[in-house]
Design an enzyme around this catalytic site. Sequence first.
Site, mmCIF file in Angstrom:
data_model
loop_
_atom_site.group_PDB
_atom_site.id
_atom_site.type_symbol
_atom_site.label_atom_id
_atom_site.label_comp_id
_atom_site.label_asym_id
_atom_site.label_seq_id
_atom_site.Cartn_x
_atom_site.Cartn_y
_atom_site.Cartn_z
ATOM 1 N N TYR A 60 -1.730 0.323 10.194
ATOM 2 C CA TYR A 60 -2.008 -0.353 8.922
ATOM 3 C C TYR A 60 -0.818 -0.236 7.969
ATOM 4 C CZ TYR A 60 -3.617 -0.921 4.162
ATOM 5 O OH TYR A 60 -3.704 -1.307 2.858
ATOM 6 N N SER A 92 0.817 -1.205 0.000
ATOM 7 C CA SER A 92 0.000 0.000 0.000
ATOM 8 C C SER A 92 0.852 1.258 0.000
ATOM 9 C CB SER A 92 -0.858 -0.004 1.270
ATOM 10 O OG SER A 92 -1.475 1.245 1.450
ATOM 11 N N LYS A 140 2.113 -3.193 6.386
ATOM 12 C CA LYS A 140 2.494 -3.430 4.986
ATOM 13 C C LYS A 140 4.008 -3.294 4.812
ATOM 14 C CE LYS A 140 -1.602 -4.258 3.427
ATOM 15 N NZ LYS A 140 -1.964 -5.590 2.928
HETATM 16 N N1 UFG Z 1 -12.643 10.381 3.491
HETATM 17 C C1 UFG Z 1 -13.545 11.331 3.922
HETATM 18 N N2 UFG Z 1 -14.744 10.885 4.408
HETATM 19 C C2 UFG Z 1 -15.070 9.566 4.482
HETATM 20 C C3 UFG Z 1 -14.136 8.616 4.022
HETATM 21 C C4 UFG Z 1 -12.920 9.061 3.535
HETATM 22 O O1 UFG Z 1 -13.293 12.526 3.882
HETATM 23 O O2 UFG Z 1 -16.179 9.250 4.967
HETATM 24 C C5 UFG Z 1 -11.353 10.854 2.978
HETATM 25 C C6 UFG Z 1 -10.180 10.287 3.748
HETATM 26 O O3 UFG Z 1 -9.890 11.079 4.871
HETATM 27 C C7 UFG Z 1 -9.087 10.293 2.684
HETATM 28 C C8 UFG Z 1 -9.850 10.062 1.378
HETATM 29 O O4 UFG Z 1 -11.205 10.375 1.654
HETATM 30 O O5 UFG Z 1 -8.485 11.545 2.620
HETATM 31 C C9 UFG Z 1 -9.795 8.631 0.920
HETATM 32 O O6 UFG Z 1 -10.176 7.815 2.018
HETATM 33 P P1 UFG Z 1 -10.419 6.248 1.879
HETATM 34 O O7 UFG Z 1 -10.851 5.757 3.233
HETATM 35 O O8 UFG Z 1 -11.311 5.973 0.719
HETATM 36 O O9 UFG Z 1 -8.997 5.691 1.512
HETATM 37 P P2 UFG Z 1 -7.607 5.906 2.279
HETATM 38 O O10 UFG Z 1 -6.835 6.935 1.496
HETATM 39 O O11 UFG Z 1 -7.779 6.154 3.708
HETATM 40 O O12 UFG Z 1 -6.965 4.481 2.172
HETATM 41 C C10 UFG Z 1 -6.885 3.799 0.952
HETATM 42 C C11 UFG Z 1 -6.819 2.315 1.237
HETATM 43 C C12 UFG Z 1 -5.574 2.023 1.975
HETATM 44 C C13 UFG Z 1 -4.388 2.602 1.277
HETATM 45 C C14 UFG Z 1 -4.573 4.058 0.977
HETATM 46 C C15 UFG Z 1 -3.421 4.553 0.177
HETATM 47 O O13 UFG Z 1 -7.919 1.889 1.988
HETATM 48 O O14 UFG Z 1 -5.442 0.637 2.035
HETATM 49 O O15 UFG Z 1 -5.763 4.222 0.263
HETATM 50 O O16 UFG Z 1 -3.706 5.762 -0.436
HETATM 51 F F1 UFG Z 1 -3.305 2.488 2.048
#
Ligand code: UFG
Length: 321
Positions: A141, A117, A145
């Site tokens: 997390y 990741s 990885k």
């Molecule tokens: N976000 C919001 N509101 C929500 C959900 C997410 O604002 O309800 C924001 C998060 O803060 C983040 C972005 O949207 O800035 C993307 O969030 P996601 O939860 O969709 O994805 P993440 O970036 O947290 O994580 C994903 C994968 C991980 C990986 C990561 C790498 O789930 O496994 O991308 O970029 F490590």
Amino acid sequence: MSILITGGAGYVGGAVVDHLIEQDENVVVVDNLSRTPDSGLPDGVPFYQADIGDREAIAGIVRDHSVDACLHFAGLIAVGESVEQPGLYFEQNVSQTIALFDVLTTGGVDNVVFSSSAAVYGEPDQIPIPEDHPHRPTSPYGSTKSIVEQILTQYDLTGMIRSVSLRYFNAAGAAPGRSERHVPETHLIPLAIDAALGLRDPLTVFGTDYDTPDGTAVRDYVHVVDLADAHFRALDHLRSDGATDVFNLGNGEGYSVMQVIESVSRVAGREVPFILGDRRAGDPPVLVASADRAQQTLGWVPEHPELDDIVSSAWDSRSPA
Ligand code: UFG
């Protein structure tokens, strides 16, 4: 011979199973279904409901299916949850993976493709991020990885396993016949779509004070179909005696949370209700890939790089017909 797919009932694993079957590969799937409602596998695919840390079960599958390669997807994936329950993440993603690799090497399985990741980088010094950027994960997390990648580096030095670690940026969109689904759902695009459909509360935007053009966090969204293609190429690389390596998988283009909300509104033709909230623990401000290495070594060129196309596929798979 068969390819063992751990986590093959999941979102990315399932898309890869479909792709490998299209390529006439034999696969066998193990998944504990802890975060997926059902296996969702095509008919005829051998499936075992088991933990990857269940040595007896995995050894039996390796033996009975003449497994010669493993694509290792199984693991917990929620950044926020890992901050609240680090022990759970270290146990599931690291301890159980250690047991899995031990059983694989005992069974003579020497090729592994690992789902890593972008979370290994934490808050990067440069954008786009190259693979040789230091690992500074900001969440348990991401740390899990990074640790598994280090374990694979050592297995390479012993000559027991050659591996490819694929550092996904933000897997998104839907493969044919499959929608993105996690239990519980924490990912931005499916939550935004459900909010637009009125199936959930308004979306909370996590953080509006990041050092980004609109103050919301920026990510590199990559289509799950393109990820599936990258896995097949990684397997091919190992089968052609390619060296152990790591590759970023992203489009090299960043989009803010607000830009994703706008994209969902455009595609859906309706507003995404949202409220502004605090930052989510463990979230880096900006993650955007340099994917040059995957292009040069694996010949991987994403076919669906446009955010609206990625969101459209997700919308089509979730919205009522
Ligand atoms: N976000 C919001 N509101 C929500 C959900 C997410 O604002 O309800 C924001 C998060 O803060 C983040 C972005 O949207 O800035 C993307 O969030 P996601 O939860 O969709 O994805 P993440 O970036 O947290 O994580 C994903 C994968 C991980 C990986 C990561 C790498 O789930 O496994 O991308 O970029 F490590």
